[in-house]
Design an enzyme around this catalytic site. Structure first.
Site, PDB file in Angstrom:
ATOM      1  N   CYS A   1       0.847  -1.196   0.000  1.00 45.91           N
ATOM      2  CA  CYS A   1       0.000   0.000   0.000  1.00 45.91           C
ATOM      3  C   CYS A   1       0.886   1.251   0.000  1.00 45.91           C
ATOM      4  O   CYS A   1       1.507   1.566  -1.008  1.00 45.91           O
ATOM      5  CB  CYS A   1      -0.967  -0.039   1.180  1.00 45.91           C
ATOM      6  SG  CYS A   1      -2.352   1.125   1.022  1.00 45.91           S
TER       7      CYS A   1
ATOM      8  N   HIS B   1      -3.555  -5.158   0.172  1.00 44.27           N
ATOM      9  CA  HIS B   1      -3.084  -5.702   1.450  1.00 44.27           C
ATOM     10  C   HIS B   1      -3.141  -7.232   1.413  1.00 44.27           C
ATOM     11  O   HIS B   1      -4.129  -7.835   1.836  1.00 44.27           O
ATOM     12  CB  HIS B   1      -3.939  -5.167   2.601  1.00 44.27           C
ATOM     13  CG  HIS B   1      -3.690  -3.733   2.914  1.00 44.27           C
ATOM     14  ND1 HIS B   1      -2.744  -3.318   3.824  1.00 44.27           N
ATOM     15  CD2 HIS B   1      -4.254  -2.603   2.418  1.00 44.27           C
ATOM     16  CE1 HIS B   1      -2.737  -2.001   3.887  1.00 44.27           C
ATOM     17  NE2 HIS B   1      -3.640  -1.540   3.038  1.00 44.27           N
TER      18      HIS B   1
ATOM     19  N   GLU C   1      -1.761  -9.358   3.258  1.00 43.25           N
ATOM     20  CA  GLU C   1      -1.740  -9.992   4.582  1.00 43.25           C
ATOM     21  C   GLU C   1      -3.119 -10.433   5.038  1.00 43.25           C
ATOM     22  O   GLU C   1      -3.242 -11.356   5.858  1.00 43.25           O
ATOM     23  CB  GLU C   1      -1.120  -9.047   5.624  1.00 43.25           C
ATOM     24  CG  GLU C   1      -1.904  -7.783   5.935  1.00 43.25           C
ATOM     25  CD  GLU C   1      -1.553  -6.593   5.070  1.00 43.25           C
ATOM     26  OE1 GLU C   1      -1.742  -5.448   5.522  1.00 43.25           O
ATOM     27  OE2 GLU C   1      -1.097  -6.802   3.925  1.00 43.25           O
TER      28      GLU C   1
END
EC number: 6.3.4.2
Length: 547
Positions: A378, A515, A517
């Site tokens: 990001c 993102h 994750e």
């Protein structure tokens, strides 16, 4: 019909209700039940999207674009069901909904009150999130005794009553502190917490007693006597070196059996072999790497919870111990990035605001020039783009309008129009509300063949987003001409999703606007993080070979 397990907490906050609920859900899922989890947050914010990471920790984003509590990240990592907007709601959402109904005249002139209108609305939200599942575990945020939690606890009591016998169970997580001066565990706080819960009309079916050590049988018997909970349902939950040991810990003490008996369920025996293998991999790594994570919220690592877990998952799937050292980008801004030379890889995560951003830009430059594997997520991608534009592409005044609204070369700028996860066009400008006005949720795009991104993902990538600013297409051509590769773009707006350096220039240098994750799990890991850790291992071994 869906059965419910309500998980409450007492004495103090941050005991790990989310981990406990997710662990129990994982055991029940292993027994063949279709399970989901809900998180009820008693704060008045509509969602955590505008809350400071120092106040709230990480904001977890779901596939359908909800900004939610970080516990939903734990839920997705422990069970296979994907969380949605209906899996997390707040006092703010409940009151907002009730007030809208009152304005529309749906209450037919009645006085709108906490009971029954607010509590009924809470129950409606719970049923909506639980629909279609065998068991829904409902975590009630806050601590028993807090005024904010009372409507949620009352709603849980009413729902249990209305659902009938064997339709709901209550699990209460509490603290049993060890007093070093007295040399003993103290059960009185737990007794008082259960007493407070019973005053509301809720009697727990099981107690999860948190302590820094195992609780002896005589102390468990004492807690049982004073709390009116069966002794075998007083579960000792001690500190573990990894959260992935908790499912086995709870199962060994029979928590899932107690809950299934209460709910009149007779599922197949639990199979926790996957968790056993995960823990074995964590405890028996064949190698190790150290990652330098450069951020601005490093004093509260909860701000990067999913990211930390994603790196650990990659460690599991590369048989490596991943050590993470958190570095304050403001300190790097003041002292320089030379401290990064000792790391096997550098990661710059997402974030907001100008503070410390030049330190992140300096970190991206150091990684690029030193040939250290770099992953920018990001904002981490955006600072890498700014650095490359300034130092390689000749755009010496390159910046983001987030940090300098009047920059002459806005290589990163505010998105004014985009499509959300379901294709709906969203619009915003500089005067729009902060809450809920970002590009949010999962989106799919094609990956450029022959790139590192294609090697990692294949031909297509679907990832979750949470950002307002994007790489400015007006300048991307200049940066690409200077050697940077844009390896994935959105299909409609042609927005940059992945950028990388050619491997002839750098062994592993990748920035992603999304993102990743949020999609990593201990079961499968995530291809981007696995590739990143492999690159870190290669860099480490190459450095050792030179010595």
């Amino acid at each position: 019909m869906t059965k419910f397990v309500f998980v409450t907490g007492g004495v103090v906050s941050s005991l790990g209700k989310g981990i406990a609920a997710a662990s129990l859900a994982a055991i029940l899922e292993s027994r063949g039940l279709k399970v989901t989890l809900l998180k009820l947050d008693p704060y008045i914010n509509v969602d955590p999207g505008t809350m400071s990471p120092f106040q709230h920790g990480e904001v977890f984003v779901t596939e359908d674009g909800a900004e939610t509590d970080l516990d939903l990240g734990h839920y997705e990592r422990f069970i296979t069901a994907k969380m949605r907007k209906v899996n997390n709601f707040t006092t703010g959402q409940i009151y907002e909904s009730v007030i809208r109904k009152e304005r529309r005249g749906e209450y037919l002139g009645k006085t709108v009150q906490v009971i029954p209108h607010i509590t009924n609305e809470i129950q409606d939200y719970i049923h909506r999130g639980a629909e279609g599942f065998d068991v829904a575990l409902v975590e009630i945020g806050g601590t028993v005794g807090d005024i904010e939690s009372l409507p949620f606890l009352e709603a849980a009591r009413q729902l249990s009553l209305r659902a009938g016998r064997n339709a709901a169970a209550f699990v209460h997580l509490t603290l049993v502190p060890y007093l070093a001066s007295a040399g003993e565990l103290k059960t009185k706080p737990t007794q008082h917490s259960v007493q407070k819960l019973r005053e509301i009309g809720i009697s727990p079916d099981a107690l999860l007693c948190r302590a820094d050590r195992q609780i002896p049988d005589d102390e468990r018997a004492k807690i049982s006597l004073f709390s009116n909970v069966q002794e075998d349902a007083v579960i000792s939950v001690w500190d573990a070196d990894t959260i992935y040991k908790i499912p086995q810990m709870l199962h060994d003490q029979g928590l899932d059996r107690i809950v299934c008996e209460k709910l009149a369920l007779s599922p197949k025996p639990a199979d926790l072999s996957m968790w056993t293998k995960l823990v074995h991999s964590l405890e028996n790594p064949k190698d190790s790497v150290t990652i330098g994570m450069v951020g601005k919220y490093v004093d509260l690592t909860e701000s990067y919870k999913s990211l930390t877990e994603a790196l650990r998952h990659a460690g599991i799937h590369t048989e490596s111990r991943v050590n993470i050292e958190y570095l304050d980008s403001e300190e790097i801004e003041n002292t320089g990035p030379q401290c990064l030379a000792k790391y096997d890889a550098i990661l710059v995560p997402g974030g907001f605001g100008k503070r410390g951003v030049e330190g992140k830009i300096a970190s991206a430059r150091f990684a690029r020039e030193s040939k250290i594997p770099y992953l920018g997520i990001c904002l981490g991608m955006q600072v890498a783009l700014i650095e490359y534009a300034r130092d390689v592409a000749g755009l010496t005044k390159a910046n983001s309008t987030e940090f300098d609204a009047d920059t002459e070369q806005p290589v990163v700028a505010l998105i004014n129009e985009w499509q959300n996860h379901d294709g709906k066009v969203e619009r915003r400008d500089a005067n729009s509300d902060l809450g809920g006005t970002m590009r949010l949720g999962a989106q799919t795009c094609a990956v450029k063949p022959g790139t590192l991104a294609a090697e990692i993902y294949g031909s297509e990538v679907t990832e979750r987003h949470r950002h307002r600013y994007e790489a400015n297409n007006h300048y991307l051509g200049r940066v690409e001409d200077a050697g940077l590769i844009v390896s994935a773009r959105t299909p409609t707006e042609s927005l940059c999703e992945i950028m990388e350096l050619p491997r002839t220039v750098h062994p592993w240098y990748v920035g992603v606007q999304y993102h990743p994750e949020f999609k990593s799990t201990p079961r499968d890991g995530h291809p981007l993080f696995i590739s990143f850790i492999k690159a870190a291992l290669a860099h480490k071994h190459a450095g050792q070979a030179k010595k």
